[in-house]
Scaffold this motif. Structure first.
Motif, PDB file in Angstrom:
ATOM      1  N   ARG A   9       1.038  -1.147   0.036  1.00 11.48           N
ATOM      2  CA  ARG A   9       0.094  -0.023   0.001  1.00 11.48           C
ATOM      3  C   ARG A   9       0.732   1.095   0.121  1.00 11.48           C
ATOM      4  NH1 ARG A   9      -4.689  -1.908  -1.450  1.00 11.48           N
ATOM      5  NH2 ARG A   9      -5.576  -3.438   0.081  1.00 11.48           N
ATOM      6  N   GLN A  10       0.382   2.463  -0.455  1.00 11.45           N
ATOM      7  CA  GLN A  10       0.943   3.507  -0.773  1.00 11.45           C
ATOM      8  C   GLN A  10       0.814   4.376   0.826  1.00 11.45           C
ATOM      9  OE1 GLN A  10       2.773   5.382  -3.071  1.00 11.45           O
ATOM     10  NE2 GLN A  10       2.788   3.637  -4.476  1.00 11.45           N
ATOM     11  N   ASN A  11       1.736   4.892   1.215  1.00 11.73           N
ATOM     12  CA  ASN A  11       1.869   5.560   2.676  1.00 11.73           C
ATOM     13  C   ASN A  11       2.433   6.982   2.387  1.00 11.73           C
ATOM     14  OD1 ASN A  11       0.657   3.514   4.954  1.00 11.73           O
ATOM     15  ND2 ASN A  11       1.855   2.692   3.513  1.00 11.73           N
ATOM     16  N   TYR A  17       4.594   3.909  10.083  1.00 13.89           N
ATOM     17  CA  TYR A  17       3.974   2.784  10.045  1.00 13.89           C
ATOM     18  C   TYR A  17       2.946   2.585   9.067  1.00 13.89           C
ATOM     19  CZ  TYR A  17       5.784   1.674  14.665  1.00 13.89           C
ATOM     20  OH  TYR A  17       6.725   1.487  15.740  1.00 13.89           O
ATOM     21  N   CYS A  18       2.726   1.358   8.384  1.00 18.39           N
ATOM     22  CA  CYS A  18       1.909   1.376   7.230  1.00 18.39           C
ATOM     23  C   CYS A  18       0.228   1.608   7.783  1.00 18.39           C
ATOM     24  CB  CYS A  18       1.695   0.087   6.782  1.00 18.39           C
ATOM     25  SG  CYS A  18       0.601  -0.260   5.338  1.00 18.39           S
ATOM     26  N   SER A  20      -2.209   0.607   6.679  1.00 15.07           N
ATOM     27  CA  SER A  20      -3.190  -0.683   6.499  1.00 15.07           C
ATOM     28  C   SER A  20      -2.865  -1.976   7.260  1.00 15.07           C
ATOM     29  CB  SER A  20      -3.037  -1.184   4.840  1.00 15.07           C
ATOM     30  OG  SER A  20      -3.901  -2.234   4.580  1.00 15.07           O
ATOM     31  N   CYS A  21      -1.411  -2.288   7.359  1.00 16.14           N
ATOM     32  CA  CYS A  21      -1.265  -3.508   7.819  1.00 16.14           C
ATOM     33  C   CYS A  21      -0.519  -3.188   9.187  1.00 16.14           C
ATOM     34  CB  CYS A  21      -0.375  -4.278   7.027  1.00 16.14           C
ATOM     35  SG  CYS A  21       1.411  -3.806   6.580  1.00 16.14           S
ATOM     36  N   GLY A  22       0.077  -1.996   9.360  1.00 11.44           N
ATOM     37  CA  GLY A  22       0.782  -1.646  10.536  1.00 11.44           C
ATOM     38  C   GLY A  22       2.326  -2.108  10.598  1.00 11.44           C
ATOM     39  N   HIS A  23       2.803  -2.198   9.636  1.00  7.88           N
ATOM     40  CA  HIS A  23       4.228  -2.840   9.646  1.00  7.88           C
ATOM     41  C   HIS A  23       4.984  -1.571   9.385  1.00  7.88           C
ATOM     42  CE1 HIS A  23       3.285  -7.079   8.873  1.00  7.88           C
ATOM     43  NE2 HIS A  23       4.482  -7.115   8.995  1.00  7.88           N
ATOM     44  N   ILE A  24       6.365  -1.569  10.032  1.00  8.02           N
ATOM     45  CA  ILE A  24       7.191  -0.535   9.772  1.00  8.02           C
ATOM     46  C   ILE A  24       7.566   0.053   8.499  1.00  8.02           C
ATOM     47  CG2 ILE A  24       9.433  -1.671  10.064  1.00  8.02           C
ATOM     48  CD1 ILE A  24      10.188   0.518  12.252  1.00  8.02           C
ATOM     49  N   LEU A  25       7.573   1.079   7.925  1.00  8.75           N
ATOM     50  CA  LEU A  25       7.957   1.615   6.670  1.00  8.75           C
ATOM     51  C   LEU A  25       9.403   1.745   6.463  1.00  8.75           C
ATOM     52  CD1 LEU A  25       4.884   3.873   6.408  1.00  8.75           C
ATOM     53  CD2 LEU A  25       5.209   1.527   5.248  1.00  8.75           C
ATOM     54  N   PRO A  26       9.794   2.030   5.268  1.00 12.00           N
ATOM     55  CA  PRO A  26      11.315   2.014   4.817  1.00 12.00           C
ATOM     56  C   PRO A  26      11.842   3.322   5.409  1.00 12.00           C
ATOM     57  CG  PRO A  26      10.102   1.115   2.955  1.00 12.00           C
ATOM     58  CD  PRO A  26       8.969   1.545   3.866  1.00 12.00           C
ATOM     59  N   PRO A  50       4.757   5.156  18.396  1.00  6.69           N
ATOM     60  CA  PRO A  50       4.051   4.165  17.951  1.00  6.69           C
ATOM     61  C   PRO A  50       2.463   4.707  17.780  1.00  6.69           C
ATOM     62  CG  PRO A  50       4.193   4.397  20.269  1.00  6.69           C
ATOM     63  CD  PRO A  50       5.141   5.052  19.838  1.00  6.69           C
ATOM     64  N   ARG A  51       1.857   3.986  17.016  1.00  8.62           N
ATOM     65  CA  ARG A  51       0.547   4.496  16.510  1.00  8.62           C
ATOM     66  C   ARG A  51      -0.678   3.630  17.844  1.00  8.62           C
ATOM     67  NH1 ARG A  51      -0.807   5.438  10.495  1.00  8.62           N
ATOM     68  NH2 ARG A  51       0.524   7.084  10.760  1.00  8.62           N
ATOM     69  N   ARG A  52      -1.379   4.363  18.019  1.00  4.54           N
ATOM     70  CA  ARG A  52      -2.337   3.908  19.003  1.00  4.54           C
ATOM     71  C   ARG A  52      -3.247   2.755  18.155  1.00  4.54           C
ATOM     72  NH1 ARG A  52      -6.945   6.793  22.643  1.00  4.54           N
ATOM     73  NH2 ARG A  52      -7.706   5.163  23.886  1.00  4.54           N
ATOM     74  N   ARG A  53      -3.397   1.614  18.836  1.00  6.49           N
ATOM     75  CA  ARG A  53      -4.081   0.578  18.103  1.00  6.49           C
ATOM     76  C   ARG A  53      -5.208   0.208  19.271  1.00  6.49           C
ATOM     77  NH1 ARG A  53      -3.001   0.982  13.160  1.00  6.49           N
ATOM     78  NH2 ARG A  53      -0.775   0.253  12.604  1.00  6.49           N
ATOM     79  N   TRP A  54      -6.231  -0.112  18.611  1.00  7.20           N
ATOM     80  CA  TRP A  54      -7.565  -0.345  19.412  1.00  7.20           C
ATOM     81  C   TRP A  54      -7.520  -1.878  19.929  1.00  7.20           C
ATOM     82  CZ3 TRP A  54     -10.273   3.436  21.416  1.00  7.20           C
ATOM     83  CH2 TRP A  54     -10.289   4.828  20.578  1.00  7.20           C
ATOM     84  N   GLY A  55      -6.866  -2.534  19.304  1.00  5.21           N
ATOM     85  CA  GLY A  55      -6.775  -3.908  19.697  1.00  5.21           C
ATOM     86  C   GLY A  55      -6.108  -4.734  18.777  1.00  5.21           C
ATOM     87  N   THR A  56      -6.131  -6.141  18.841  1.00  6.59           N
ATOM     88  CA  THR A  56      -5.273  -7.067  18.048  1.00  6.59           C
ATOM     89  C   THR A  56      -5.925  -7.325  16.721  1.00  6.59           C
ATOM     90  OG1 THR A  56      -4.136  -9.280  18.146  1.00  6.59           O
ATOM     91  CG2 THR A  56      -6.352  -9.137  19.215  1.00  6.59           C
ATOM     92  N   ALA A  57      -5.170  -7.591  15.586  1.00  7.09           N
ATOM     93  CA  ALA A  57      -5.757  -7.862  14.603  1.00  7.09           C
ATOM     94  C   ALA A  57      -5.813  -9.322  14.233  1.00  7.09           C
ATOM     95  CB  ALA A  57      -4.860  -7.313  13.311  1.00  7.09           C
ATOM     96  N   TYR A  58      -5.154 -10.300  15.137  1.00 12.47           N
ATOM     97  CA  TYR A  58      -5.362 -11.548  14.986  1.00 12.47           C
ATOM     98  C   TYR A  58      -6.656 -12.425  15.045  1.00 12.47           C
ATOM     99  CZ  TYR A  58      -4.044 -16.535  15.418  1.00 12.47           C
ATOM    100  OH  TYR A  58      -4.128 -17.938  15.117  1.00 12.47           O
ATOM    101  N   PHE A  59      -6.973 -13.091  13.999  1.00 14.94           N
ATOM    102  CA  PHE A  59      -8.371 -13.521  13.934  1.00 14.94           C
ATOM    103  C   PHE A  59      -8.106 -15.219  13.637  1.00 14.94           C
ATOM    104  CE2 PHE A  59     -12.681 -14.306  12.107  1.00 14.94           C
ATOM    105  CZ  PHE A  59     -13.653 -13.753  13.153  1.00 14.94           C
TER     106      PHE A  59
END
Length: 170
Positions: A9-11, A17-18, A20-26, A50-59
């Motif tokens: 994804r473009q950021n 951080y991305c 869309s997926c939360g990964h660290i960007l270049p 860090p970005r605030r995250r409301w919860g885990t994405a693991y499903f």
């Protein structure tokens, strides 16, 4: 702009951080040497806000989505093993009916489109995408761009028009 190496994804160039997926960007790793793989210093990660995250994405495969409708004080539980379209029932002959009818929760009065939002399993996550709805969809207060998937996390808040739904993984 910078491209996420994980999801493509473009950021914006200033993001660490991305979205869309939360990964660290270049660009966040610009101070590290890219030619050789080496251990990153802890100071590098501490310097990135860090970005605030409301919860885990693991499903996982046994998980279900619980949708709690704020104003209706009602809850439904969904299995997400394929795409699930949320919307409201209608009599239009050329428009597909949604998989989940939100009419009992005040969908018409709150501006929910006939086919408003889609939930899709993507490996061990669930993504959400607005289907070009008339009154937009929001994820944790941020407007979703039509047809652009975003990762859903446990305890996220979705708003379809003015219908507010708290999403939890059970």
């Amino acid at each position: 702009m910078q491209v996420c190496p994980h999801c493509g994804r473009q950021n914006p160039a200033v993001e660490a951080y991305c979205y869309s997926c939360g990964h660290i960007l270049p660009n966040a790793l610009a101070d590290t040497e890219r030619d050789a793989t080496g251990r990153l210093s802890d100071a590098l990660y501490e310097a990135i806000e860090p970005r605030r995250r409301w919860g885990t994405a693991y499903f996982d495969r046994e998980s279900k989505l619980r949708l709690h409708f704020r104003d209706a004080d009602a809850t439904i539980v969904l299995d997400v093993d394929r795409e699930i379209v949320l919307g409201r029932a209608h009599d239009e002959p050329d428009v597909a009916l949604p998989d989940v009818d939100l009419s009992p929760y005040g969908a018409l009065e709150k501006g929910v489109s006939r086919n408003h939002l889609v939930l899709m399993r993507d490996h061990d996550t669930v993504v959400v995408s607005d289907m070009g709805s008339a009154n937009s969809s929001y994820l944790n207060g941020q407007r979703l761009m039509p047809f652009e998937p975003r990762i859903l996390r446990d305890n996220d808040e979705l708003r379809l028009g003015r219908l507010v739904v708290r999403v939890s993984f059970v």
